[in-house]
Design an enzyme around this catalytic site. Structure first.
Site, short mmCIF file in Angstrom:
data_model
loop_
_atom_site.label_atom_id
_atom_site.label_comp_id
_atom_site.label_asym_id
_atom_site.label_seq_id
_atom_site.Cartn_x
_atom_site.Cartn_y
_atom_site.Cartn_z
CE LYS A 226 -1.74 3.07 2.52
NZ LYS A 226 -1.86 4.18 1.56
CD GLU B 245 10.10 13.44 10.81
OE1 GLU B 245 8.96 12.99 11.02
OE2 GLU B 245 11.01 12.77 10.29
CB CYS C 28 13.34 9.50 7.82
SG CYS C 28 14.42 8.47 6.83
CD GLU D 188 13.63 1.53 9.58
OE1 GLU D 188 14.07 2.64 9.92
OE2 GLU D 188 14.18 0.46 9.90
#
Ligand code: NAP
Length: 486
Positions: free
Chosen positions: A182, A390, A291, A257
């Protein structure tokens, strides 16, 4: 059919080796972030299609040739997929750039070649990862077998869709699993293109399936489905927590992750010119939507001014914002209007918190597209939102420091632990710092060094499990002990 006509064709779901339309006949647009225009329509899978994909993957796993095949043969198939990716590299690079806003010069030279490297590296592992013979006496023969986990759901984000998908797909396939992928709803096209490639390469039906649609319906269905054995997820920490909770009901294996707020430390004795080059790359590459972005740069006070002068020069000279199709462009647009609003919200918040805006903070003069200029804040306190959350955009926080212990403590003062970097000519200091930094990667005198052989993943709330290298292989296998009593 021209490429323009081909790309505008509405897409279908790829289930059991066939292209099918969703029963609901519902579609959503995927948008080019550089033009704000729809590229094409993509099907919104419902529960029915998601279940069909799981059933196809289960059938392919239990009855198909894939899991039972000689591992070397499986490896050959994956080598063949790599070959077809190379043959269709230009189209794949274009699709990825249009869907994500990544400069075409990058998708051509980095993303697609890296995807090929991943496929070849793990194709080679297919018959090199195995169990052991256990040291029994003559009364028994005992061994361990490494078996595939089974049906694996692969759920991926939008920031580097091709690579972030292939780093899961390649090892999962090599170990004999069957997959349902997905992709992120903002960037589903490279997954659908990869399905075409798998079909052309002769991957058996049902081994790789693609269902497109929202995370909270399609994703949730995959995460809770009793016939899915493992979920391999890359995305936000918040989503990772939801997935972990939902996957608990069926005790699925999970790899997560997740996000990061990585420290990048510049000691006074480091190569300041090189450090400035990498510090600029650390928050400008992919518009900071990475990331492992080095979004907190800690600079030793005595070289603060000298370093900053170099950093700003590199950002201005090396990171040209522009049309992703222009070969001179180094930074394209952000992925979406939502993302742009979120990032500009952080910039406003940073100003209110008292950080000193020394570069950017504004948008370039393009009429269309979610563009934002690279933005640098100085005099950031590690407790400010700018240093804690973040941002996932081209926004850098500069945090001055005086002492070794102080900077290590501040670098580790985050609930993330994905990556880190440092610059010094003193290797004893580098080693001491590397040992004390709580992060899955420490880059010494470089930043963002990624390689298919080097494990990558998070400490703390940046997730668990690893991507790349040999370390990922146990995560796509189960160990079975077989004991023969003689
Ligand atoms: P996200 O919002 O968490 O979405 C990631 C994927 O999960 C998408 O396919 C999304 O589908 C799906 N999803 C959303 N809600 C779900 C749910 N409840 N159940 C199952 N699936 C669900 O993350 P993103 O915004 O796409 O990606 C950016 C994040 O990824 C950043 O935090 C970044 O740090 C992280 N990231 C980490 C790594 C790493 O290696 N550690 C690498 C790259 C990115 P929809 O798109 O349909 O919502």
């Amino acid at each position: 059919m021209t490429f323009a006509e081909k790309i505008a064709e509405p897409r279908k779901l790829f289930i059991d080796g066939k292209w099918i339309e969703p029963e609901s006949a519902r579609y959503f647009a995927t948008v080019n972030p550089a033009t704000e225009e729809a590229i094409t329509q993509v099907p919104q899978a419902g529960e029915r299609e998601t279940d069909l994909a799981v059933a196809a993957a289960r059938r392919a796993f239990e009855q198909g040739p894939w899991a039972a095949m000689k591992p070397a043969e499986r490896g050959k198939k994956i080598f063949r997929i790599a070959e077809v990716v190379e043959q269709q590299a230009e189209e794949l690079a274009l699709v990825e750039s249009l869907d994500t806003g990544k400069p075409l010069s990058f998708t051509r030279t980095r993303d697609v070649p890296f995807a090929v490297d991943l496929l070849r590296y793990y194709a080679g592992w297919a018959n090199k990862f195995y169990g052991a013979t256990l040291p029994t006496d003559e009364s028994a023969l005992a061994c361990t077998l490494r078996e595939p986990v089974g049906v694996v759901a692969i759920i991926t984000p939008w920031n580097s869709p091709l690579i972030l998908s292939l780093m899961k797909i390649a090892p999962a396939l090599a170990m004999g699993n069957t997959l349902i992928h997905k992709p992120a709803s903002w960037t589903p096209l490279s997954a659908l293109k990869f399905a075409e490639i798998c079909q052309a390469a002769g991957l058996p039906e049902g081994v790789y399936n693609v269902v497109t649609g929202p995370g909270d319906s399609v994703g949730t269905r995959l995460v809770t489905h009793p016939d899915v054995n493992k979920v391999s997820f890359t995305g936000e920490t918040v989503t990772g927590k939801i997935i972990m909770e939902k996957a608990a009901a069926t005790l699925k294996r999970i790899s997560l992750e997740l996000g990061g707020k990585s420290p990048h430390i510049v000691f006074a004795d480091g190569d300041l010119e090189a450090a400035a080059t990498f510090a600029a790359k650390g928050f400008c590459l992919n518009q900071g939507q990475i990331c492992w972005a080095g979004s907190r740069v800690f600079v030793e006070e005595k070289v603060h001014d000298e370093f900053l002068e170099k950093l700003l020069r590199h950002v201005r000279e090396d990171w040209t914002v522009g049309d992703p199709m222009d070969p001179k462009t180094q930074m394209g647009p952000l992925i979406s209007k939502t993302q742009l609003q979120q990032v500009t919200g952080y910039i406003e918040e940073g100003k209110k918190e008292g950080a000193k805006l020394i570069l950017g903070g504004d948008r370039p003069p393009m009429k269309k597209g979610y563009y934002l200029n690279p933005t640098v804040f100085d005099e950031v306190d590690n407790r400010m939102k700018l240093a804690r959350e973040e941002i996932f955009g081209p926004v850098l926080a500069i945090i001055p420091f005086k002492e070794f212990d102080e900077v290590i403590e501040k670098a580790n003062d985050t609930f993330y632990g994905l990556a880190s970097g440092l610059w010094t000519k003193d290797m004893k200091k580098a080693y001491r710092a590397a040992r004390r930094l709580k992060a899955g990667s420490v880059w010494v005198n470089c930043y963002g060094a990624l390689d298919v052989m080097a494990p990558f993943g998070g400490f703390k709330q940046s997730g668990f499990g690893r991507e790349f290298g040999q370390e990922v292989l146990p995560l796509y296998t189960e160990t079975k002990t077989v004991w023969f009593q003689m």
